[in-house]
Design a protein around this motif. Sequence first.
Motif, PDB file in Angstrom:
ATOM      1  N   GLY A 295      72.794  22.545  52.420  1.00  0.00           N
ATOM      2  CA  GLY A 295      73.276  21.653  51.374  1.00  0.00           C
ATOM      3  C   GLY A 295      72.154  21.087  50.529  1.00  0.00           C
ATOM      4  N   GLY A 296      71.000  20.888  51.144  1.00  0.00           N
ATOM      5  CA  GLY A 296      69.856  20.366  50.407  1.00  0.00           C
ATOM      6  C   GLY A 296      68.970  21.430  49.802  1.00  0.00           C
ATOM      7  N   SER A 297      69.393  22.688  49.867  1.00  0.00           N
ATOM      8  CA  SER A 297      68.663  23.838  49.296  1.00  0.00           C
ATOM      9  C   SER A 297      67.320  24.077  49.957  1.00  0.00           C
ATOM     10  CB  SER A 297      68.457  23.666  47.782  1.00  0.00           C
ATOM     11  OG  SER A 297      69.701  23.511  47.138  1.00  0.00           O
ATOM     12  N   ALA A 298      67.091  23.469  51.148  1.00  0.00           N
ATOM     13  CA  ALA A 298      65.848  23.755  51.866  1.00  0.00           C
ATOM     14  C   ALA A 298      65.889  25.151  52.460  1.00  0.00           C
ATOM     15  CB  ALA A 298      65.633  22.720  52.971  1.00  0.00           C
ATOM     16  N   LEU A 299      67.074  25.594  52.884  1.00  0.00           N
ATOM     17  CA  LEU A 299      67.296  26.957  53.375  1.00  0.00           C
ATOM     18  C   LEU A 299      68.473  27.547  52.633  1.00  0.00           C
ATOM     19  CD1 LEU A 299      66.914  26.515  57.255  1.00  0.00           C
ATOM     20  CD2 LEU A 299      65.191  27.333  55.632  1.00  0.00           C
ATOM     21  N   ARG A 300      68.658  28.858  52.806  1.00  0.00           N
ATOM     22  CA  ARG A 300      69.822  29.490  52.213  1.00  0.00           C
ATOM     23  C   ARG A 300      70.261  30.660  53.067  1.00  0.00           C
ATOM     24  NH1 ARG A 300      69.085  31.926  46.542  1.00  0.00           N
ATOM     25  NH2 ARG A 300      69.507  29.736  46.327  1.00  0.00           N
ATOM     26  N   GLU A 301      71.486  31.079  52.899  1.00  0.00           N
ATOM     27  CA  GLU A 301      72.004  32.234  53.624  1.00  0.00           C
ATOM     28  C   GLU A 301      71.532  33.486  52.889  1.00  0.00           C
ATOM     29  OE1 GLU A 301      76.112  33.781  55.783  1.00  0.00           O
ATOM     30  OE2 GLU A 301      76.223  32.306  54.145  1.00  0.00           O
ATOM     31  N   THR A 302      70.550  34.162  53.441  1.00  0.00           N
ATOM     32  CA  THR A 302      69.955  35.319  52.765  1.00  0.00           C
ATOM     33  C   THR A 302      70.816  36.573  52.889  1.00  0.00           C
ATOM     34  OG1 THR A 302      68.677  35.818  54.754  1.00  0.00           O
ATOM     35  CG2 THR A 302      67.631  34.420  53.100  1.00  0.00           C
ATOM     36  N   SER A 303      71.552  36.680  53.969  1.00  0.00           N
ATOM     37  CA  SER A 303      72.542  37.737  54.153  1.00  0.00           C
ATOM     38  C   SER A 303      73.561  37.182  55.145  1.00  0.00           C
ATOM     39  CB  SER A 303      71.889  39.027  54.684  1.00  0.00           C
ATOM     40  OG  SER A 303      71.261  38.808  55.928  1.00  0.00           O
ATOM     41  N   GLU A 304      74.618  37.898  55.370  1.00  0.00           N
ATOM     42  CA  GLU A 304      75.684  37.344  56.186  1.00  0.00           C
ATOM     43  C   GLU A 304      75.175  36.955  57.577  1.00  0.00           C
ATOM     44  OE1 GLU A 304      80.266  38.396  57.588  1.00  0.00           O
ATOM     45  OE2 GLU A 304      79.125  39.819  56.377  1.00  0.00           O
ATOM     46  N   GLY A 305      75.292  35.664  57.880  1.00  0.00           N
ATOM     47  CA  GLY A 305      74.895  35.178  59.190  1.00  0.00           C
ATOM     48  C   GLY A 305      73.400  35.054  59.414  1.00  0.00           C
ATOM     49  N   ARG A 306      72.604  35.224  58.360  1.00  0.00           N
ATOM     50  CA  ARG A 306      71.145  35.119  58.476  1.00  0.00           C
ATOM     51  C   ARG A 306      70.662  34.069  57.483  1.00  0.00           C
ATOM     52  NH1 ARG A 306      69.448  37.625  62.880  1.00  0.00           N
ATOM     53  NH2 ARG A 306      67.442  38.174  61.950  1.00  0.00           N
ATOM     54  N   TYR A 307      69.730  33.228  57.954  1.00  0.00           N
ATOM     55  CA  TYR A 307      69.303  32.089  57.146  1.00  0.00           C
ATOM     56  C   TYR A 307      67.774  32.045  57.073  1.00  0.00           C
ATOM     57  CZ  TYR A 307      74.096  30.933  58.310  1.00  0.00           C
ATOM     58  OH  TYR A 307      75.456  31.006  58.474  1.00  0.00           O
ATOM     59  N   GLY A 308      67.298  31.680  55.909  1.00  0.00           N
ATOM     60  CA  GLY A 308      65.851  31.584  55.712  1.00  0.00           C
ATOM     61  C   GLY A 308      65.564  30.953  54.371  1.00  0.00           C
ATOM     62  N   PHE A 309      64.378  31.207  53.847  1.00  0.00           N
ATOM     63  CA  PHE A 309      63.967  30.644  52.559  1.00  0.00           C
ATOM     64  C   PHE A 309      64.333  31.594  51.431  1.00  0.00           C
ATOM     65  CE2 PHE A 309      61.222  28.740  55.735  1.00  0.00           C
ATOM     66  CZ  PHE A 309      61.272  27.393  55.397  1.00  0.00           C
ATOM     67  N   ALA A 310      64.758  31.036  50.294  1.00  0.00           N
ATOM     68  CA  ALA A 310      65.065  31.869  49.132  1.00  0.00           C
ATOM     69  C   ALA A 310      63.837  32.660  48.701  1.00  0.00           C
ATOM     70  CB  ALA A 310      65.562  30.990  47.977  1.00  0.00           C
ATOM     71  N   VAL A 311      62.673  32.030  48.822  1.00  0.00           N
ATOM     72  CA  VAL A 311      61.393  32.688  48.548  1.00  0.00           C
ATOM     73  C   VAL A 311      60.629  32.760  49.864  1.00  0.00           C
ATOM     74  CG1 VAL A 311      59.235  32.599  47.268  1.00  0.00           C
ATOM     75  CG2 VAL A 311      61.348  31.792  46.198  1.00  0.00           C
ATOM     76  N   PRO A 312      60.471  33.944  50.456  1.00  0.00           N
ATOM     77  CA  PRO A 312      59.807  34.034  51.767  1.00  0.00           C
ATOM     78  C   PRO A 312      58.452  33.350  51.818  1.00  0.00           C
ATOM     79  CG  PRO A 312      60.856  36.112  51.231  1.00  0.00           C
ATOM     80  CD  PRO A 312      60.992  35.249  50.011  1.00  0.00           C
ATOM     81  N   LEU A 313      57.730  33.356  50.712  1.00  0.00           N
ATOM     82  CA  LEU A 313      56.403  32.743  50.692  1.00  0.00           C
ATOM     83  C   LEU A 313      56.462  31.235  50.934  1.00  0.00           C
ATOM     84  CD1 LEU A 313      53.438  33.471  50.218  1.00  0.00           C
ATOM     85  CD2 LEU A 313      53.783  33.063  47.781  1.00  0.00           C
ATOM     86  N   ALA A 314      57.636  30.632  50.686  1.00  0.00           N
ATOM     87  CA  ALA A 314      57.778  29.195  50.898  1.00  0.00           C
ATOM     88  C   ALA A 314      57.526  28.822  52.351  1.00  0.00           C
ATOM     89  CB  ALA A 314      59.173  28.742  50.470  1.00  0.00           C
ATOM     90  N   ALA A 315      57.818  29.743  53.285  1.00  0.00           N
ATOM     91  CA  ALA A 315      57.591  29.462  54.701  1.00  0.00           C
ATOM     92  C   ALA A 315      56.125  29.133  54.957  1.00  0.00           C
ATOM     93  CB  ALA A 315      58.027  30.660  55.548  1.00  0.00           C
ATOM     94  N   SER A 316      55.222  29.821  54.273  1.00  0.00           N
ATOM     95  CA  SER A 316      53.787  29.583  54.472  1.00  0.00           C
ATOM     96  C   SER A 316      53.391  28.185  54.041  1.00  0.00           C
ATOM     97  CB  SER A 316      52.970  30.622  53.698  1.00  0.00           C
ATOM     98  OG  SER A 316      53.273  31.931  54.131  1.00  0.00           O
ATOM     99  N   ALA A 317      53.991  27.701  52.944  1.00  0.00           N
ATOM    100  CA  ALA A 317      53.658  26.360  52.463  1.00  0.00           C
ATOM    101  C   ALA A 317      54.066  25.307  53.479  1.00  0.00           C
ATOM    102  CB  ALA A 317      54.343  26.112  51.128  1.00  0.00           C
TER     103      ALA A 317
END
Length: 959
Positions: A295-317
């Motif tokens: 809801g806060g756009s910190a994560l997103r559903e990248t594919s069905e049933g899988r969650y992560g960052f909209a931009v993978p590089l954000a994980a490094s930050a």
Amino acid sequence: MREQVWERRLTSALSGDGQEPALVLVEGDAGMGKSRLVHRLLELPRARGVARLVVTFQASGAFVVADPLGGPEPRAGGAEAASPGVRLTACQALEALLASARPALLVAEDLHHADDDCLALLRARLREPPAGFAAVLTYRSEQLRSPGLPLGRAVDYPARLSVVRRRLEPLDEERVRSVVGESLGARRCPQEFVGRLRQRSGGVPQVVVDLVRMLRDAAERTGRECFSARDVDEAGVPVRLAELVLDRTAALPEAYRPIVWAAAVLDEPAGAEDLAAVAGFAGDAGRTALIAALGGSALRETSEGRYGFAVPLAASALYAELPGPVRERLHHRAAAMLAAREPVPWARIARHWRGGGRTEDWLRAAEHLVNEDEAAVALLEKALDVGGLPPDKRGRLALTLARGAVLGRRSDGTARVLRGIVEDPALPAADRGEIRLELGLLLHHRKRRFEEGRTELRRAADELAEAERPALAARAMAALANPFFPGASLAENVTWLERAEAAADASGDRVARTATRACRATVLMNTGDLEAWRLVARLPRDSADRASRQQVARGLCNTANGAVYLGHYRRAAGLLSEGIELAARSGAPFLERVGRGTALFRDWLTGRWEGLADRCTGLVAEDGSASDARVVLALLALAKGDWEAVRDWLPRGAPPSPHALREADRADEAEAEAERAYESCEAPVAATAAGAHIRLLLARQDVESAAEAAASAWAWLGRKGVWVWGAELAPWVVEAHTRAGQRELARRVVAEFAAGLTGRDAPSATAALLWCRAVLAEADGEWEEARSRFQQSGAAYAGLPHPYARALMAEGAGRCALLLGERAEGSAVADEAVAELIRCAGELTDLGAVWDAARVRATLRAYRPAAQRRPPGRPAYAQRMSPREGEVAELAATGLTNREIAATLYLSPRTVEQHVARAMRKLGIASRQGLAKEVARIRPASGERDGERNGGSDGDVGA
């Protein structure tokens, strides 16, 4: 650019003739290019002449930019940025805009920040939009207060309102390639680099642009020529992206933040249960935290049933900001969770143990790694950098990393790590020999490291022989027998081949025997020995052993390459098809790329030039070295007259610079300089590149440098001893020496070439030898003999087929016939030559050889001006380019100077200057830089070109 649906709807709504109003809803994440799209629509012609208002909403309130009734063009940055401007509330400005009697355009950016009053006003106006009204509303869908409802609530849109929703999607890999190519240069961006950039950026345009800027700045500091996937990993996180992800995470309630931290530690999309386990949540707490993060756009559903960052590089930050103890605890949980999986994902477990500071557990997991996964390779490299490892464990890890290194994807770090290991005195001797073998193979297949690789292979062969491991020793010796690699003579290659065969027979190992059989077939094929075909036919293509299949694939690709250089293009096609298919099936991407490079060179030789440049740049993008593709691009550029591109595309360092050779104080230093330069690519490719370089120098009238480069290249080929590779070099060596007045030297070259081809099955080199003899005869003024030699060579090239060389032979024969015709004006021979040269110019034009075609037409005008006079009554060229002006403009558009164009067309530089000036005036261009684009768009009509082929001219013959 093709007009989009939303552009058509807006243009229609603003036309002022009672057309239906339009609403365009533009949704996209941060950095997806919403503002860029708004700027584009404001540039539309119809949008310029209407009343318009641009409102930018912010979390702190709304502000208005520009005059709501049609003042100056809106500019981003706030009301203060507009001058003159008005400072109104968004609602007041909107009311004023809608009160306008003329067509009006509303642009509302970041609608997700709009207050309830503005949303209510927009809903009311959109229920009853006036005629001639268009609105564009941009927003971030993930930040809407009511998901899916940009205006806060559903709107009862009237039927006459055209509503278009456009969601901005991430850039695909091809579009990312275009962005990085424009900024960094396509030649510096191989496929692995572009792919990693697309993956890490998520294709978000702003992130791509920011990363490219960071990479460009780093390259300027280090002087990097080519980028790699590792450069993307080491570039860091753009400030804009880092602040966005940290801000969104901080906005979550503190109790929910561990779910986002877990996603950062896992660094890949994961299921809800996995995220909860790593975060340390029990029961429904993890699901509640995940819903909050979404809801806060910190994560997103990248594919069905899988969650992560909209931009993978954000994980490094986010990962970089985690406190050490928190980070370690998350890694421990991740490793424990993964250890329960079947099969066990050892590479991922090793990464988490390493991140958690559990060195022993990390190294124990590393022993289970295989070397085919890119992440596993990186982990192995890091593990081997750890000090204090027991020798036996260090040896096992090194062997895991080393095996198959040459056929898979390896970084420069792999070679660095292996170098350090083989020098470790505590390493078991048997392991050292095998590791050194793989290191040597890896270096041997890296450009500019041939000699370093050969040194390691020689040492590996000795070490493996002493350790009584003949099968591996045979592999090292077979690699040293490969004639493609520079530095060693053919005689040395053959010596190593014989040693390899003896070692393979002694070992009784099937893979070793297959490797040496493939190597013998390669040596024989590349020296024009007919026995090679029988050996190739007997290679065991259907072997059940993967390692044997890889050796067969190597043999097929290498012999196909040799067959192409020999001139057996049709038979080479079958070998290439088999080799590439078998390389792909046996997991050898390196061999697959080798085969594709050979296919590109064959396409150039056989005249399949349509789309060839794109196919070459595609391979260069995948494999930054790609010497075959680079040389083909240089050859294409040379035929078109794009001489700067020739220098850019020729493999760096090959051929040697005449200036560098002149600077050498002693002969041995000059020879060493030449050898180092030719080590930048495989020997047959280097020979072809040298021929292109010599021709470029001749085209630029630098005859002295051309003769020096010719002498250096020919001496190098002589030391190598594979004379059949002189097919694309020898004619230009002879041409350079004769043009420099060194006829005796040219004769010695021809004699050496002829002796080297004795008893060899080399159709291409045989045709080239006839060409060389034609050049000698022409230089001696023996035009009848030269014409006959050119015709014989042309017939030989036609039989291969090699249409470009055949056309050049037709040019030479026609030129000699015209010289003969000067002795007997009006002779049938000369008339026949004119017709042949006209056909030749047409064939070269059809191929795309613009520069060559222009030169042939210039030859016709220079030697037979009577045949080129304009027919009476032909229209003048007052407002459009004449064929001659078009010809000069085409050459100028490639970057040639006036003097270079003059040398090509037998004109004076002053005449060329006048033609360029007239062409620019007629095209409405102020500088030469605009010629390339305009000449490509406006060429002489086909009728004019045909008329020129039939003898027409614009009247400046003999200028």
